[in-house]
Design a protein around this motif. Sequence first.
Motif, PDB file in Angstrom:
ATOM      1  N   LEU A   1      -5.074  19.871  -1.237  1.00  0.00           N
ATOM      2  CA  LEU A   1      -5.044  21.321  -1.406  1.00  0.00           C
ATOM      3  C   LEU A   1      -3.619  21.869  -1.406  1.00  0.00           C
ATOM      4  CD1 LEU A   1      -8.054  22.275   0.904  1.00  0.00           C
ATOM      5  CD2 LEU A   1      -7.994  22.359  -1.604  1.00  0.00           C
ATOM      6  N   VAL A   2      -2.672  21.069  -0.933  1.00  0.00           N
ATOM      7  CA  VAL A   2      -1.256  21.437  -1.063  1.00  0.00           C
ATOM      8  C   VAL A   2      -0.779  21.062  -2.457  1.00  0.00           C
ATOM      9  CG1 VAL A   2       1.098  20.902  -0.282  1.00  0.00           C
ATOM     10  CG2 VAL A   2      -0.705  21.321   1.381  1.00  0.00           C
ATOM     11  N   VAL A   3      -0.986  19.812  -2.839  1.00  0.00           N
ATOM     12  CA  VAL A   3      -0.694  19.346  -4.190  1.00  0.00           C
ATOM     13  C   VAL A   3      -1.517  18.081  -4.420  1.00  0.00           C
ATOM     14  CG1 VAL A   3       1.317  17.965  -3.479  1.00  0.00           C
ATOM     15  CG2 VAL A   3       1.129  18.781  -5.851  1.00  0.00           C
ATOM     16  N   ASP A   4      -2.060  17.944  -5.607  1.00  0.00           N
ATOM     17  CA  ASP A   4      -2.897  16.793  -5.922  1.00  0.00           C
ATOM     18  C   ASP A   4      -2.045  15.712  -6.574  1.00  0.00           C
ATOM     19  OD1 ASP A   4      -4.767  14.944  -6.844  1.00  0.00           O
ATOM     20  OD2 ASP A   4      -6.280  16.492  -7.219  1.00  0.00           O
ATOM     21  N   LEU A   5      -1.842  14.610  -5.860  1.00  0.00           N
ATOM     22  CA  LEU A   5      -0.995  13.529  -6.358  1.00  0.00           C
ATOM     23  C   LEU A   5      -1.613  12.792  -7.534  1.00  0.00           C
ATOM     24  CD1 LEU A   5       0.253  11.969  -2.983  1.00  0.00           C
ATOM     25  CD2 LEU A   5       1.136  13.937  -4.260  1.00  0.00           C
ATOM     26  N   ASN A   6      -2.871  13.036  -7.803  1.00  0.00           N
ATOM     27  CA  ASN A   6      -3.550  12.352  -8.908  1.00  0.00           C
ATOM     28  C   ASN A   6      -3.680  13.247 -10.132  1.00  0.00           C
ATOM     29  OD1 ASN A   6      -4.670   9.811  -9.670  1.00  0.00           O
ATOM     30  ND2 ASN A   6      -6.739  10.689  -9.599  1.00  0.00           N
ATOM     31  N   ARG A   7      -2.883  14.283 -10.201  1.00  0.00           N
ATOM     32  CA  ARG A   7      -2.871  15.168 -11.362  1.00  0.00           C
ATOM     33  C   ARG A   7      -1.453  15.231 -11.921  1.00  0.00           C
ATOM     34  NH1 ARG A   7      -7.087  14.005 -11.224  1.00  0.00           N
ATOM     35  NH2 ARG A   7      -9.008  15.151 -10.793  1.00  0.00           N
ATOM     36  N   SER A   8      -1.354  15.452 -13.213  1.00  0.00           N
ATOM     37  CA  SER A   8      -0.048  15.530 -13.856  1.00  0.00           C
ATOM     38  C   SER A   8       0.548  16.920 -13.693  1.00  0.00           C
ATOM     39  CB  SER A   8      -0.172  15.195 -15.348  1.00  0.00           C
ATOM     40  OG  SER A   8      -0.627  13.874 -15.531  1.00  0.00           O
TER      41      SER A   8
ATOM     42  N   LEU B   1       0.840  -1.189   0.000  1.00  0.00           N
ATOM     43  CA  LEU B   1       0.000   0.000   0.000  1.00  0.00           C
ATOM     44  C   LEU B   1       0.877   1.242   0.000  1.00  0.00           C
ATOM     45  CD1 LEU B   1      -2.633   1.657   0.395  1.00  0.00           C
ATOM     46  CD2 LEU B   1      -2.438   1.197   2.853  1.00  0.00           C
ATOM     47  N   PHE B   2       0.603   2.140  -0.930  1.00  0.00           N
ATOM     48  CA  PHE B   2       1.265   3.439  -0.983  1.00  0.00           C
ATOM     49  C   PHE B   2       0.202   4.501  -0.791  1.00  0.00           C
ATOM     50  CE2 PHE B   2       3.869   0.494  -3.283  1.00  0.00           C
ATOM     51  CZ  PHE B   2       5.175   0.847  -2.968  1.00  0.00           C
ATOM     52  N   ALA B   3       0.280   5.228   0.327  1.00  0.00           N
ATOM     53  CA  ALA B   3      -0.771   6.185   0.661  1.00  0.00           C
ATOM     54  C   ALA B   3      -0.174   7.504   1.121  1.00  0.00           C
ATOM     55  CB  ALA B   3      -1.675   5.620   1.751  1.00  0.00           C
ATOM     56  N   SER B   4      -0.907   8.562   0.839  1.00  0.00           N
ATOM     57  CA  SER B   4      -0.518   9.894   1.289  1.00  0.00           C
ATOM     58  C   SER B   4      -1.644  10.492   2.111  1.00  0.00           C
ATOM     59  CB  SER B   4      -0.222  10.806   0.098  1.00  0.00           C
ATOM     60  OG  SER B   4      -0.058  12.146   0.525  1.00  0.00           O
ATOM     61  N   THR B   5      -1.277  11.178   3.188  1.00  0.00           N
ATOM     62  CA  THR B   5      -2.278  11.886   3.989  1.00  0.00           C
ATOM     63  C   THR B   5      -2.092  13.401   3.916  1.00  0.00           C
ATOM     64  OG1 THR B   5      -0.917  11.687   5.993  1.00  0.00           O
ATOM     65  CG2 THR B   5      -2.559   9.958   5.593  1.00  0.00           C
ATOM     66  N   THR B   6      -1.227  13.854   3.028  1.00  0.00           N
ATOM     67  CA  THR B   6      -1.077  15.295   2.803  1.00  0.00           C
ATOM     68  C   THR B   6      -2.265  15.782   1.992  1.00  0.00           C
ATOM     69  OG1 THR B   6       1.337  15.209   2.831  1.00  0.00           O
ATOM     70  CG2 THR B   6       0.343  17.099   1.745  1.00  0.00           C
ATOM     71  N   THR B   7      -2.918  16.841   2.432  1.00  0.00           N
ATOM     72  CA  THR B   7      -4.103  17.317   1.750  1.00  0.00           C
ATOM     73  C   THR B   7      -3.834  17.615   0.281  1.00  0.00           C
ATOM     74  OG1 THR B   7      -5.810  19.036   1.646  1.00  0.00           O
ATOM     75  CG2 THR B   7      -3.661  19.686   2.554  1.00  0.00           C
TER      76      THR B   7
ATOM     77  N   ALA C   1       9.016  17.416  -2.267  1.00  0.00           N
ATOM     78  CA  ALA C   1       8.812  16.819  -0.946  1.00  0.00           C
ATOM     79  C   ALA C   1       7.605  15.898  -0.881  1.00  0.00           C
ATOM     80  CB  ALA C   1       8.663  17.929   0.103  1.00  0.00           C
ATOM     81  N   HIS C   2       6.567  16.169  -1.663  1.00  0.00           N
ATOM     82  CA  HIS C   2       5.300  15.459  -1.466  1.00  0.00           C
ATOM     83  C   HIS C   2       4.754  14.762  -2.717  1.00  0.00           C
ATOM     84  CE1 HIS C   2       5.133  17.349   2.464  1.00  0.00           C
ATOM     85  NE2 HIS C   2       5.361  18.505   1.886  1.00  0.00           N
ATOM     86  N   TYR C   3       5.026  15.285  -3.884  1.00  0.00           N
ATOM     87  CA  TYR C   3       4.449  14.743  -5.114  1.00  0.00           C
ATOM     88  C   TYR C   3       5.320  13.661  -5.747  1.00  0.00           C
ATOM     89  CZ  TYR C   3       2.524  14.794  -9.900  1.00  0.00           C
ATOM     90  OH  TYR C   3       1.977  14.437 -11.117  1.00  0.00           O
ATOM     91  N   HIS C   4       6.538  14.038  -6.077  1.00  0.00           N
ATOM     92  CA  HIS C   4       7.415  13.092  -6.771  1.00  0.00           C
ATOM     93  C   HIS C   4       7.710  11.831  -5.965  1.00  0.00           C
ATOM     94  CE1 HIS C   4       7.827  15.676 -10.175  1.00  0.00           C
ATOM     95  NE2 HIS C   4       8.440  16.638  -9.511  1.00  0.00           N
ATOM     96  N   PRO C   5       7.929  11.908  -4.651  1.00  0.00           N
ATOM     97  CA  PRO C   5       8.214  10.668  -3.902  1.00  0.00           C
ATOM     98  C   PRO C   5       7.102   9.630  -4.025  1.00  0.00           C
ATOM     99  CG  PRO C   5       8.879  12.562  -2.609  1.00  0.00           C
ATOM    100  CD  PRO C   5       8.133  13.104  -3.795  1.00  0.00           C
ATOM    101  N   HIS C   6       5.840  10.074  -3.949  1.00  0.00           N
ATOM    102  CA  HIS C   6       4.724   9.125  -4.062  1.00  0.00           C
ATOM    103  C   HIS C   6       4.662   8.539  -5.466  1.00  0.00           C
ATOM    104  CE1 HIS C   6       0.732   7.407  -3.253  1.00  0.00           C
ATOM    105  NE2 HIS C   6       0.401   7.828  -4.468  1.00  0.00           N
ATOM    106  N   ARG C   7       4.671   9.391  -6.471  1.00  0.00           N
ATOM    107  CA  ARG C   7       4.535   8.914  -7.843  1.00  0.00           C
ATOM    108  C   ARG C   7       5.704   7.999  -8.227  1.00  0.00           C
ATOM    109  NH1 ARG C   7      -0.072  11.611 -10.821  1.00  0.00           N
ATOM    110  NH2 ARG C   7       1.188  11.335 -12.697  1.00  0.00           N
ATOM    111  N   GLN C   8       6.905   8.368  -7.802  1.00  0.00           N
ATOM    112  CA  GLN C   8       8.067   7.559  -8.142  1.00  0.00           C
ATOM    113  C   GLN C   8       8.051   6.217  -7.418  1.00  0.00           C
ATOM    114  OE1 GLN C   8      11.272  10.240  -7.204  1.00  0.00           O
ATOM    115  NE2 GLN C   8      10.982  11.467  -9.065  1.00  0.00           N
ATOM    116  N   ALA C   9       7.604   6.205  -6.176  1.00  0.00           N
ATOM    117  CA  ALA C   9       7.542   4.953  -5.412  1.00  0.00           C
ATOM    118  C   ALA C   9       6.533   3.985  -6.036  1.00  0.00           C
ATOM    119  CB  ALA C   9       7.178   5.235  -3.959  1.00  0.00           C
ATOM    120  N   VAL C  10       5.396   4.510  -6.465  1.00  0.00           N
ATOM    121  CA  VAL C  10       4.387   3.653  -7.090  1.00  0.00           C
ATOM    122  C   VAL C  10       4.905   3.106  -8.412  1.00  0.00           C
ATOM    123  CG1 VAL C  10       2.066   3.569  -8.080  1.00  0.00           C
ATOM    124  CG2 VAL C  10       2.471   4.820  -5.945  1.00  0.00           C
ATOM    125  N   ALA C  11       5.498   3.966  -9.225  1.00  0.00           N
ATOM    126  CA  ALA C  11       6.024   3.517 -10.515  1.00  0.00           C
ATOM    127  C   ALA C  11       7.116   2.476 -10.335  1.00  0.00           C
ATOM    128  CB  ALA C  11       6.551   4.711 -11.305  1.00  0.00           C
TER     129      ALA C  11
END
Length: 241
Positions: free
Chosen positions: A66-73, A58-64, A98-108
């Motif tokens: 409204l700071v950055v949307d991890l499901n947008r390009s 499971l890869f999950a983020s709890t950062t709102t 700090a918040h976007y690239h780490p999640h996307r890169q970890a999932v990929a």
Amino acid sequence: MSASPALLITCEHGGNDVPPPYARLFTPWRDLLASHRGFDAGALETARGFATATGAPLFASTTTRLVVDLNRSVGRPGLFSEITRPLPARMREAILAAHYHPHRQAVAAAVADLLESGRPVLHIASHSFTPCLAGVTRHCDAGFLYDPKRSAERDFCGKWMQELACLDPDLILRRNSPYRGVADGLATALRRRFGERYLGIELEVSQRFALAGPEALSSVNEHLVLALLRALGRDTPCRAP
């Protein structure tokens, strides 16, 4: 799918946490943070249920969002909210780092590693949606988002929905609703990167269950999990009376 897929679970909008550097910026936005704009209520609990039942990472983020949307390009208007979009470019780049690239890169990276096993990869992204948007009621309890041109995604969603309908015939289930499965998102990006051996499904559950309380959310999650296990062939399929 000719082979049993390797499973991966993600949750991009699991909470409404504000990183400390931006706390003062969000002070006037407490109500927005608590709304569907701030996070996907119930989505993290659903994702955890899938991961626990299947043993999938499971890869999950709890950062709102409204700071950055991890499901947008990157480059899309919805990437930053009206709160963070006006920030200087260097601050927005720092948010991405700090918040976007780490999640996307970890999932990929996880998808790439799982594909090395020779099995297809099934990625389930757990989301939720507000039952009423701009005064319009959305008549849907669970939406299954996928690329209609990909038969493996379409067929798996059909199995999952069939099992779920058997467990709870009162649920209103929709395909590619309330959003389109080919719209901009993490699954869409990963389809382009990894091709046909990657299956990306976004599950959208109505937030009416989370708003109704823990018991209602737990009940629908139990059915979602059991239906998933049956669709994966890990439990005896449901037989409708």
